[in-house]
Scaffold this motif. Structure first.
Motif, PDB file in Angstrom:
ATOM      1  N   TYR A 108     -11.189   1.658   2.846  1.00 31.45           N
ATOM      2  CA  TYR A 108     -10.323   1.524   1.674  1.00 31.45           C
ATOM      3  C   TYR A 108      -9.354   0.349   1.819  1.00 31.45           C
ATOM      4  CZ  TYR A 108     -11.786   5.965  -0.435  1.00 31.45           C
ATOM      5  OH  TYR A 108     -12.500   6.964  -1.044  1.00 31.45           O
ATOM      6  N   TYR A 109      -8.715   0.246   3.007  1.00 31.82           N
ATOM      7  CA  TYR A 109      -7.750  -0.843   3.216  1.00 31.82           C
ATOM      8  C   TYR A 109      -8.438  -2.213   3.120  1.00 31.82           C
ATOM      9  CZ  TYR A 109      -3.721   2.055   4.424  1.00 31.82           C
ATOM     10  OH  TYR A 109      -2.653   2.929   4.367  1.00 31.82           O
ATOM     11  N   ARG A 110      -9.631  -2.301   3.651  1.00 34.85           N
ATOM     12  CA  ARG A 110     -10.383  -3.562   3.551  1.00 34.85           C
ATOM     13  C   ARG A 110     -10.637  -3.904   2.076  1.00 34.85           C
ATOM     14  NH1 ARG A 110     -15.336  -3.035   7.897  1.00 34.85           N
ATOM     15  NH2 ARG A 110     -14.217  -3.689   9.788  1.00 34.85           N
ATOM     16  N   ALA A 111     -11.137  -2.893   1.323  1.00 28.19           N
ATOM     17  CA  ALA A 111     -11.465  -3.130  -0.088  1.00 28.19           C
ATOM     18  C   ALA A 111     -10.224  -3.506  -0.890  1.00 28.19           C
ATOM     19  CB  ALA A 111     -12.120  -1.892  -0.684  1.00 28.19           C
ATOM     20  N   LEU A 112      -9.071  -3.013  -0.470  1.00 31.64           N
ATOM     21  CA  LEU A 112      -7.814  -3.296  -1.171  1.00 31.64           C
ATOM     22  C   LEU A 112      -7.173  -4.607  -0.712  1.00 31.64           C
ATOM     23  CD1 LEU A 112      -6.362   0.338  -1.096  1.00 31.64           C
ATOM     24  CD2 LEU A 112      -7.071  -0.911  -3.165  1.00 31.64           C
ATOM     25  N   GLY A 113      -7.795  -5.249   0.296  1.00 32.87           N
ATOM     26  CA  GLY A 113      -7.237  -6.490   0.825  1.00 32.87           C
ATOM     27  C   GLY A 113      -5.976  -6.274   1.639  1.00 32.87           C
ATOM     28  N   LYS A 114      -5.893  -5.138   2.295  1.00 34.79           N
ATOM     29  CA  LYS A 114      -4.695  -4.804   3.093  1.00 34.79           C
ATOM     30  C   LYS A 114      -5.073  -4.568   4.551  1.00 34.79           C
ATOM     31  CE  LYS A 114      -2.186  -2.734  -0.802  1.00 34.79           C
ATOM     32  NZ  LYS A 114      -1.463  -1.525  -1.296  1.00 34.79           N
ATOM     33  N   LYS A 115      -5.780  -5.522   5.125  1.00 33.05           N
ATOM     34  CA  LYS A 115      -6.231  -5.399   6.506  1.00 33.05           C
ATOM     35  C   LYS A 115      -5.059  -5.320   7.475  1.00 33.05           C
ATOM     36  CE  LYS A 115      -9.051  -7.714   9.975  1.00 33.05           C
ATOM     37  NZ  LYS A 115      -9.849  -8.920  10.319  1.00 33.05           N
ATOM     38  N   GLU A 116      -3.992  -6.089   7.224  1.00 26.68           N
ATOM     39  CA  GLU A 116      -2.831  -6.087   8.122  1.00 26.68           C
ATOM     40  C   GLU A 116      -2.129  -4.732   8.122  1.00 26.68           C
ATOM     41  OE1 GLU A 116      -2.006  -8.340  10.295  1.00 26.68           O
ATOM     42  OE2 GLU A 116      -3.823  -9.392   9.655  1.00 26.68           O
ATOM     43  N   VAL A 117      -2.087  -4.107   6.968  1.00 23.96           N
ATOM     44  CA  VAL A 117      -1.478  -2.758   6.881  1.00 23.96           C
ATOM     45  C   VAL A 117      -2.289  -1.779   7.732  1.00 23.96           C
ATOM     46  CG1 VAL A 117      -0.875  -0.856   5.336  1.00 23.96           C
ATOM     47  CG2 VAL A 117      -0.576  -3.220   4.582  1.00 23.96           C
ATOM     48  N   TRP A 118      -3.604  -1.884   7.633  1.00 21.31           N
ATOM     49  CA  TRP A 118      -4.479  -1.030   8.446  1.00 21.31           C
ATOM     50  C   TRP A 118      -4.262  -1.260   9.927  1.00 21.31           C
ATOM     51  CZ3 TRP A 118      -7.352   2.894   9.632  1.00 21.31           C
ATOM     52  CH2 TRP A 118      -8.253   2.807  10.692  1.00 21.31           C
ATOM     53  N   ASN A 119      -4.180  -2.506  10.335  1.00 19.55           N
ATOM     54  CA  ASN A 119      -4.001  -2.827  11.757  1.00 19.55           C
ATOM     55  C   ASN A 119      -2.699  -2.240  12.297  1.00 19.55           C
ATOM     56  OD1 ASN A 119      -6.426  -4.189  12.020  1.00 19.55           O
ATOM     57  ND2 ASN A 119      -5.541  -6.197  11.541  1.00 19.55           N
ATOM     58  N   ARG A 120      -1.640  -2.387  11.515  1.00 18.18           N
ATOM     59  CA  ARG A 120      -0.350  -1.836  11.969  1.00 18.18           C
ATOM     60  C   ARG A 120      -0.421  -0.311  12.070  1.00 18.18           C
ATOM     61  NH1 ARG A 120       1.711  -5.765   8.372  1.00 18.18           N
ATOM     62  NH2 ARG A 120       2.114  -4.175   6.768  1.00 18.18           N
ATOM     63  N   TYR A 121      -1.075   0.292  11.099  1.00 25.80           N
ATOM     64  CA  TYR A 121      -1.181   1.762  11.074  1.00 25.80           C
ATOM     65  C   TYR A 121      -1.967   2.277  12.276  1.00 25.80           C
ATOM     66  CZ  TYR A 121      -3.139   6.317   9.847  1.00 25.80           C
ATOM     67  OH  TYR A 121      -3.545   7.625   9.878  1.00 25.80           O
ATOM     68  N   ILE A 122      -3.164   1.718  12.544  1.00 25.45           N
ATOM     69  CA  ILE A 122      -4.000   2.232  13.629  1.00 25.45           C
ATOM     70  C   ILE A 122      -3.359   1.976  14.980  1.00 25.45           C
ATOM     71  CG2 ILE A 122      -5.418   0.154  13.854  1.00 25.45           C
ATOM     72  CD1 ILE A 122      -6.589   3.829  14.174  1.00 25.45           C
TER      73      ILE A 122
END
Length: 532
Positions: free
Chosen positions: A490-504
């Protein structure tokens, strides 16, 4: 069947021939035949052969008139040499009622050559009850003493025998007249209920026996309901007013008969009043009597208030009904449902609108005081009734509010409503509030929201990950990783890869002591993804 074996043409032809026979000299035969027919004394009508009908007619004795529609003059009855006798006419009226109006036929028969119409006695003036409620109760009491003497008094199965042996035995002595018979049946049921109430006192403190008692009472309440429904199908003549007056007193007696089965006692009061007592003067008299009784005794407030509320409902005074209900500790919704059902049955849609407002304002208090099972039952009933109301009126203004106040019992219905009305944010919030795991949500529902805006689903998957980690089991960690992969997509599709990285990164750091979880993260290759 008789209805199809004789055409209207055949019966009209017979009517014209009989009219010639029913002259002024034998009007008494016609009147008596009409009375026998209207009182329901014609029974077991059957086809003897083609065009020949025979039946039993109860008069001083049981007579068997036979009508030959092919040769009417051959018709006969044991009571007379003349074929135009009251019993044969009673049978003819019974047959003719399947194809035409008896009242119109009699008016035609009574028309003299001058065109004037002879006065015809109304059925309500001909029909009178053969007994009284007091006599019935005495009769029931004698039968009960005999039944009681022959039974095992210490056996709790005696409760069952009251319903399925004693009560049916009372019906064998019912009057023949249909209206009186149905009223008798109701009183036999009410008398049996009172005996159930008395006998049940012995089992109040023994859980198994009490459950058996309550189960039998619940089944017997359906019998009482059926007897009330049967009475609602017949017109009660004015001559039955004394019998109804006695019935009023007996129903009062049941309303205040002890402390047990209060819901059932009030339900009986409501049912019988709805069916039998439509007289405004009686309603006002009953109101005054209840107010006085309530003033005299402080321990019967609930019974009096609900009885008064029902009387107000029958008068159409909903404001007074609401006022009386709101004086109670909390509005008893099961009784409100009974009134709503009555309004739906009568298609009183405008009046019903205000009852939903009462439900909405009262539901929170009621649900807080009831158990889960009863809450679920009430919710299903109310939503079904509102659906019928909305379909009939097109008014669904209060539907969502009703769904909200019925939570958590209405969660499934509310979820479907929000989804179909495209309130996707509310739909997600509802599932979070109800703590529903995303695994338990149908994939097709998730797909609908995902197509609209997948970002709305992020909180659901975050919640699911947290919940699985808290279980601290290998299988739950695997499920958490599965949800994390969905989040990554979902984060990839939304263009929010950096948000995903910080979260994981933060998630792994917070749970670094959970070795099994760290291993599942490695297997899922979620950390390697940060370098991509």
């Amino acid at each position: 069947m008789l209805q199809t074996s004789l055409s209207k043409a055949v019966l009209d032809q017979a009517a014209r021939q009989l009219k010639k026979e029913v002259t002024l000299s034998n009007q008494s035969a016609m009147k008596k035949g009409l009375k026998l027919y209207r009182e329901g004394f014609v029974y077991n009508a059957a086809i003897v052969q083609n065009g020949v009908i025979q039946a039993n007619v109860l008069d001083e004795n049981v007579y068997k008139p036979t009508i030959y529609f092919t040769h009417l003059s051959q018709s006969h009855c044991q009571c007379s040499d003349s074929y135009v006798c009251p019993h044969l006419l009673a049978l003819f009226f019974y047959l003719y009622s399947h194809v035409g109006q008896i009242g119109e036929l009699i008016r035609e028969w009574n028309t003299k050559r001058t065109g004037n119409i002879l006065p015809l006695t109304k059925a309500s003036e001909l029909v009178t009850p053969s007994s009284s409620v007091r006599n019935w109760i005495n009769q029931f009491q004698k039968a009960y003493h005999l039944f009681f003497a022959k039974s095992n008094k210490g056996d709790y199965a005696f409760i069952h025998q009251l319903c399925y042996r004693f009560f049916p035995s009372l019906l064998n002595e019912a009057p023949m007249l249909l209206v009186e018979k149905r009223l008798y049946h109701l009183h036999a049921a009410l008398f049996t209920f009172c005996r159930l109430l008395e006998e049940g006192q012995h089992y109040q403190h023994i859980s198994y026996y009490r459950s058996f008692w309550i189960a039998n009472v619940s089944e017997f309440m359906e019998t009482i309901k059926k007897k009330c429904e049967d009475l609602a199908k017949v017109s009660i003549p004015k001559s039955f007013a004394p019998l109804l007056e006695e019935s009023r007193e007996y129903v009062r007696h049941i309303l205040f008969a002890g402390d047990a089965l209060m819901d059932e006692r009030i339900a009986i009061y409501q049912m019988v009043w709805s069916v039998l007592f439509h007289n405004e003067e009686w309603n006002q008299q009953e109101k005054e009597w209840l107010l006085q009784r309530q003033e005299e005794r402080g321990d019967i407030v609930l019974e009096c208030q609900l009885a008064l509320a029902h009387l107000a409902f029958l008068r159409g005074d909903d404001e007074e009904t609401f006022s009386l209900l709101k004086k109670l500790k909390f509005v008893p919704i099961p009784y409100v449902i009974i009134w709503i059902k009555n309004l739906i049955h009568g298609q009183q849609w405008e009046r019903l609108k205000h009852w939903w407002e009462l439900c909405i304002t009262s539901m929170e208090w009621y649900l807080a005081a009831t158990n889960y099972s009863d809450g679920a039952i009430i919710t299903r009933e109310l939503l079904y009734l509102y659906d019928r109301y909305a379909k009939a009126t097109g008014d669904d203004e209060n539907y969502e509010i009703l769904l909200q106040v019925l939570l958590p019992y209405s969660a499934s219905d509310y979820s479907y409503f929000l989804l179909t009305s495209k309130q996707y944010k509310k739909w997600v919030d509802l599932h979070l509030l109800a703590d529903i795991d995303v695994n338990n949500i149908h994939r097709s529902f998730l797909k609908v929201v995902e197509t609209y805006d997948r970002s709305l689903l992020l909180p659901l998957y975050h919640h699911a990950v947290h919940k699985m980690i808290q279980l601290k089991k290998r299988e739950s960690y695997k499920m958490a990783v599965k949800h994390l992969k969905k989040l990554r997509t979902y984060y990839r599709a939304l263009g929010k890869k950096e948000v995903w990285n910080r979260y994981i990164t933060k998630l792994v750091e917070e749970h670094k002591r959970l070795r099994a979880f760290q291993e599942e993260i490695q297997k899922g290759k979620l950390l390697n993804d940060q370098k991509v």
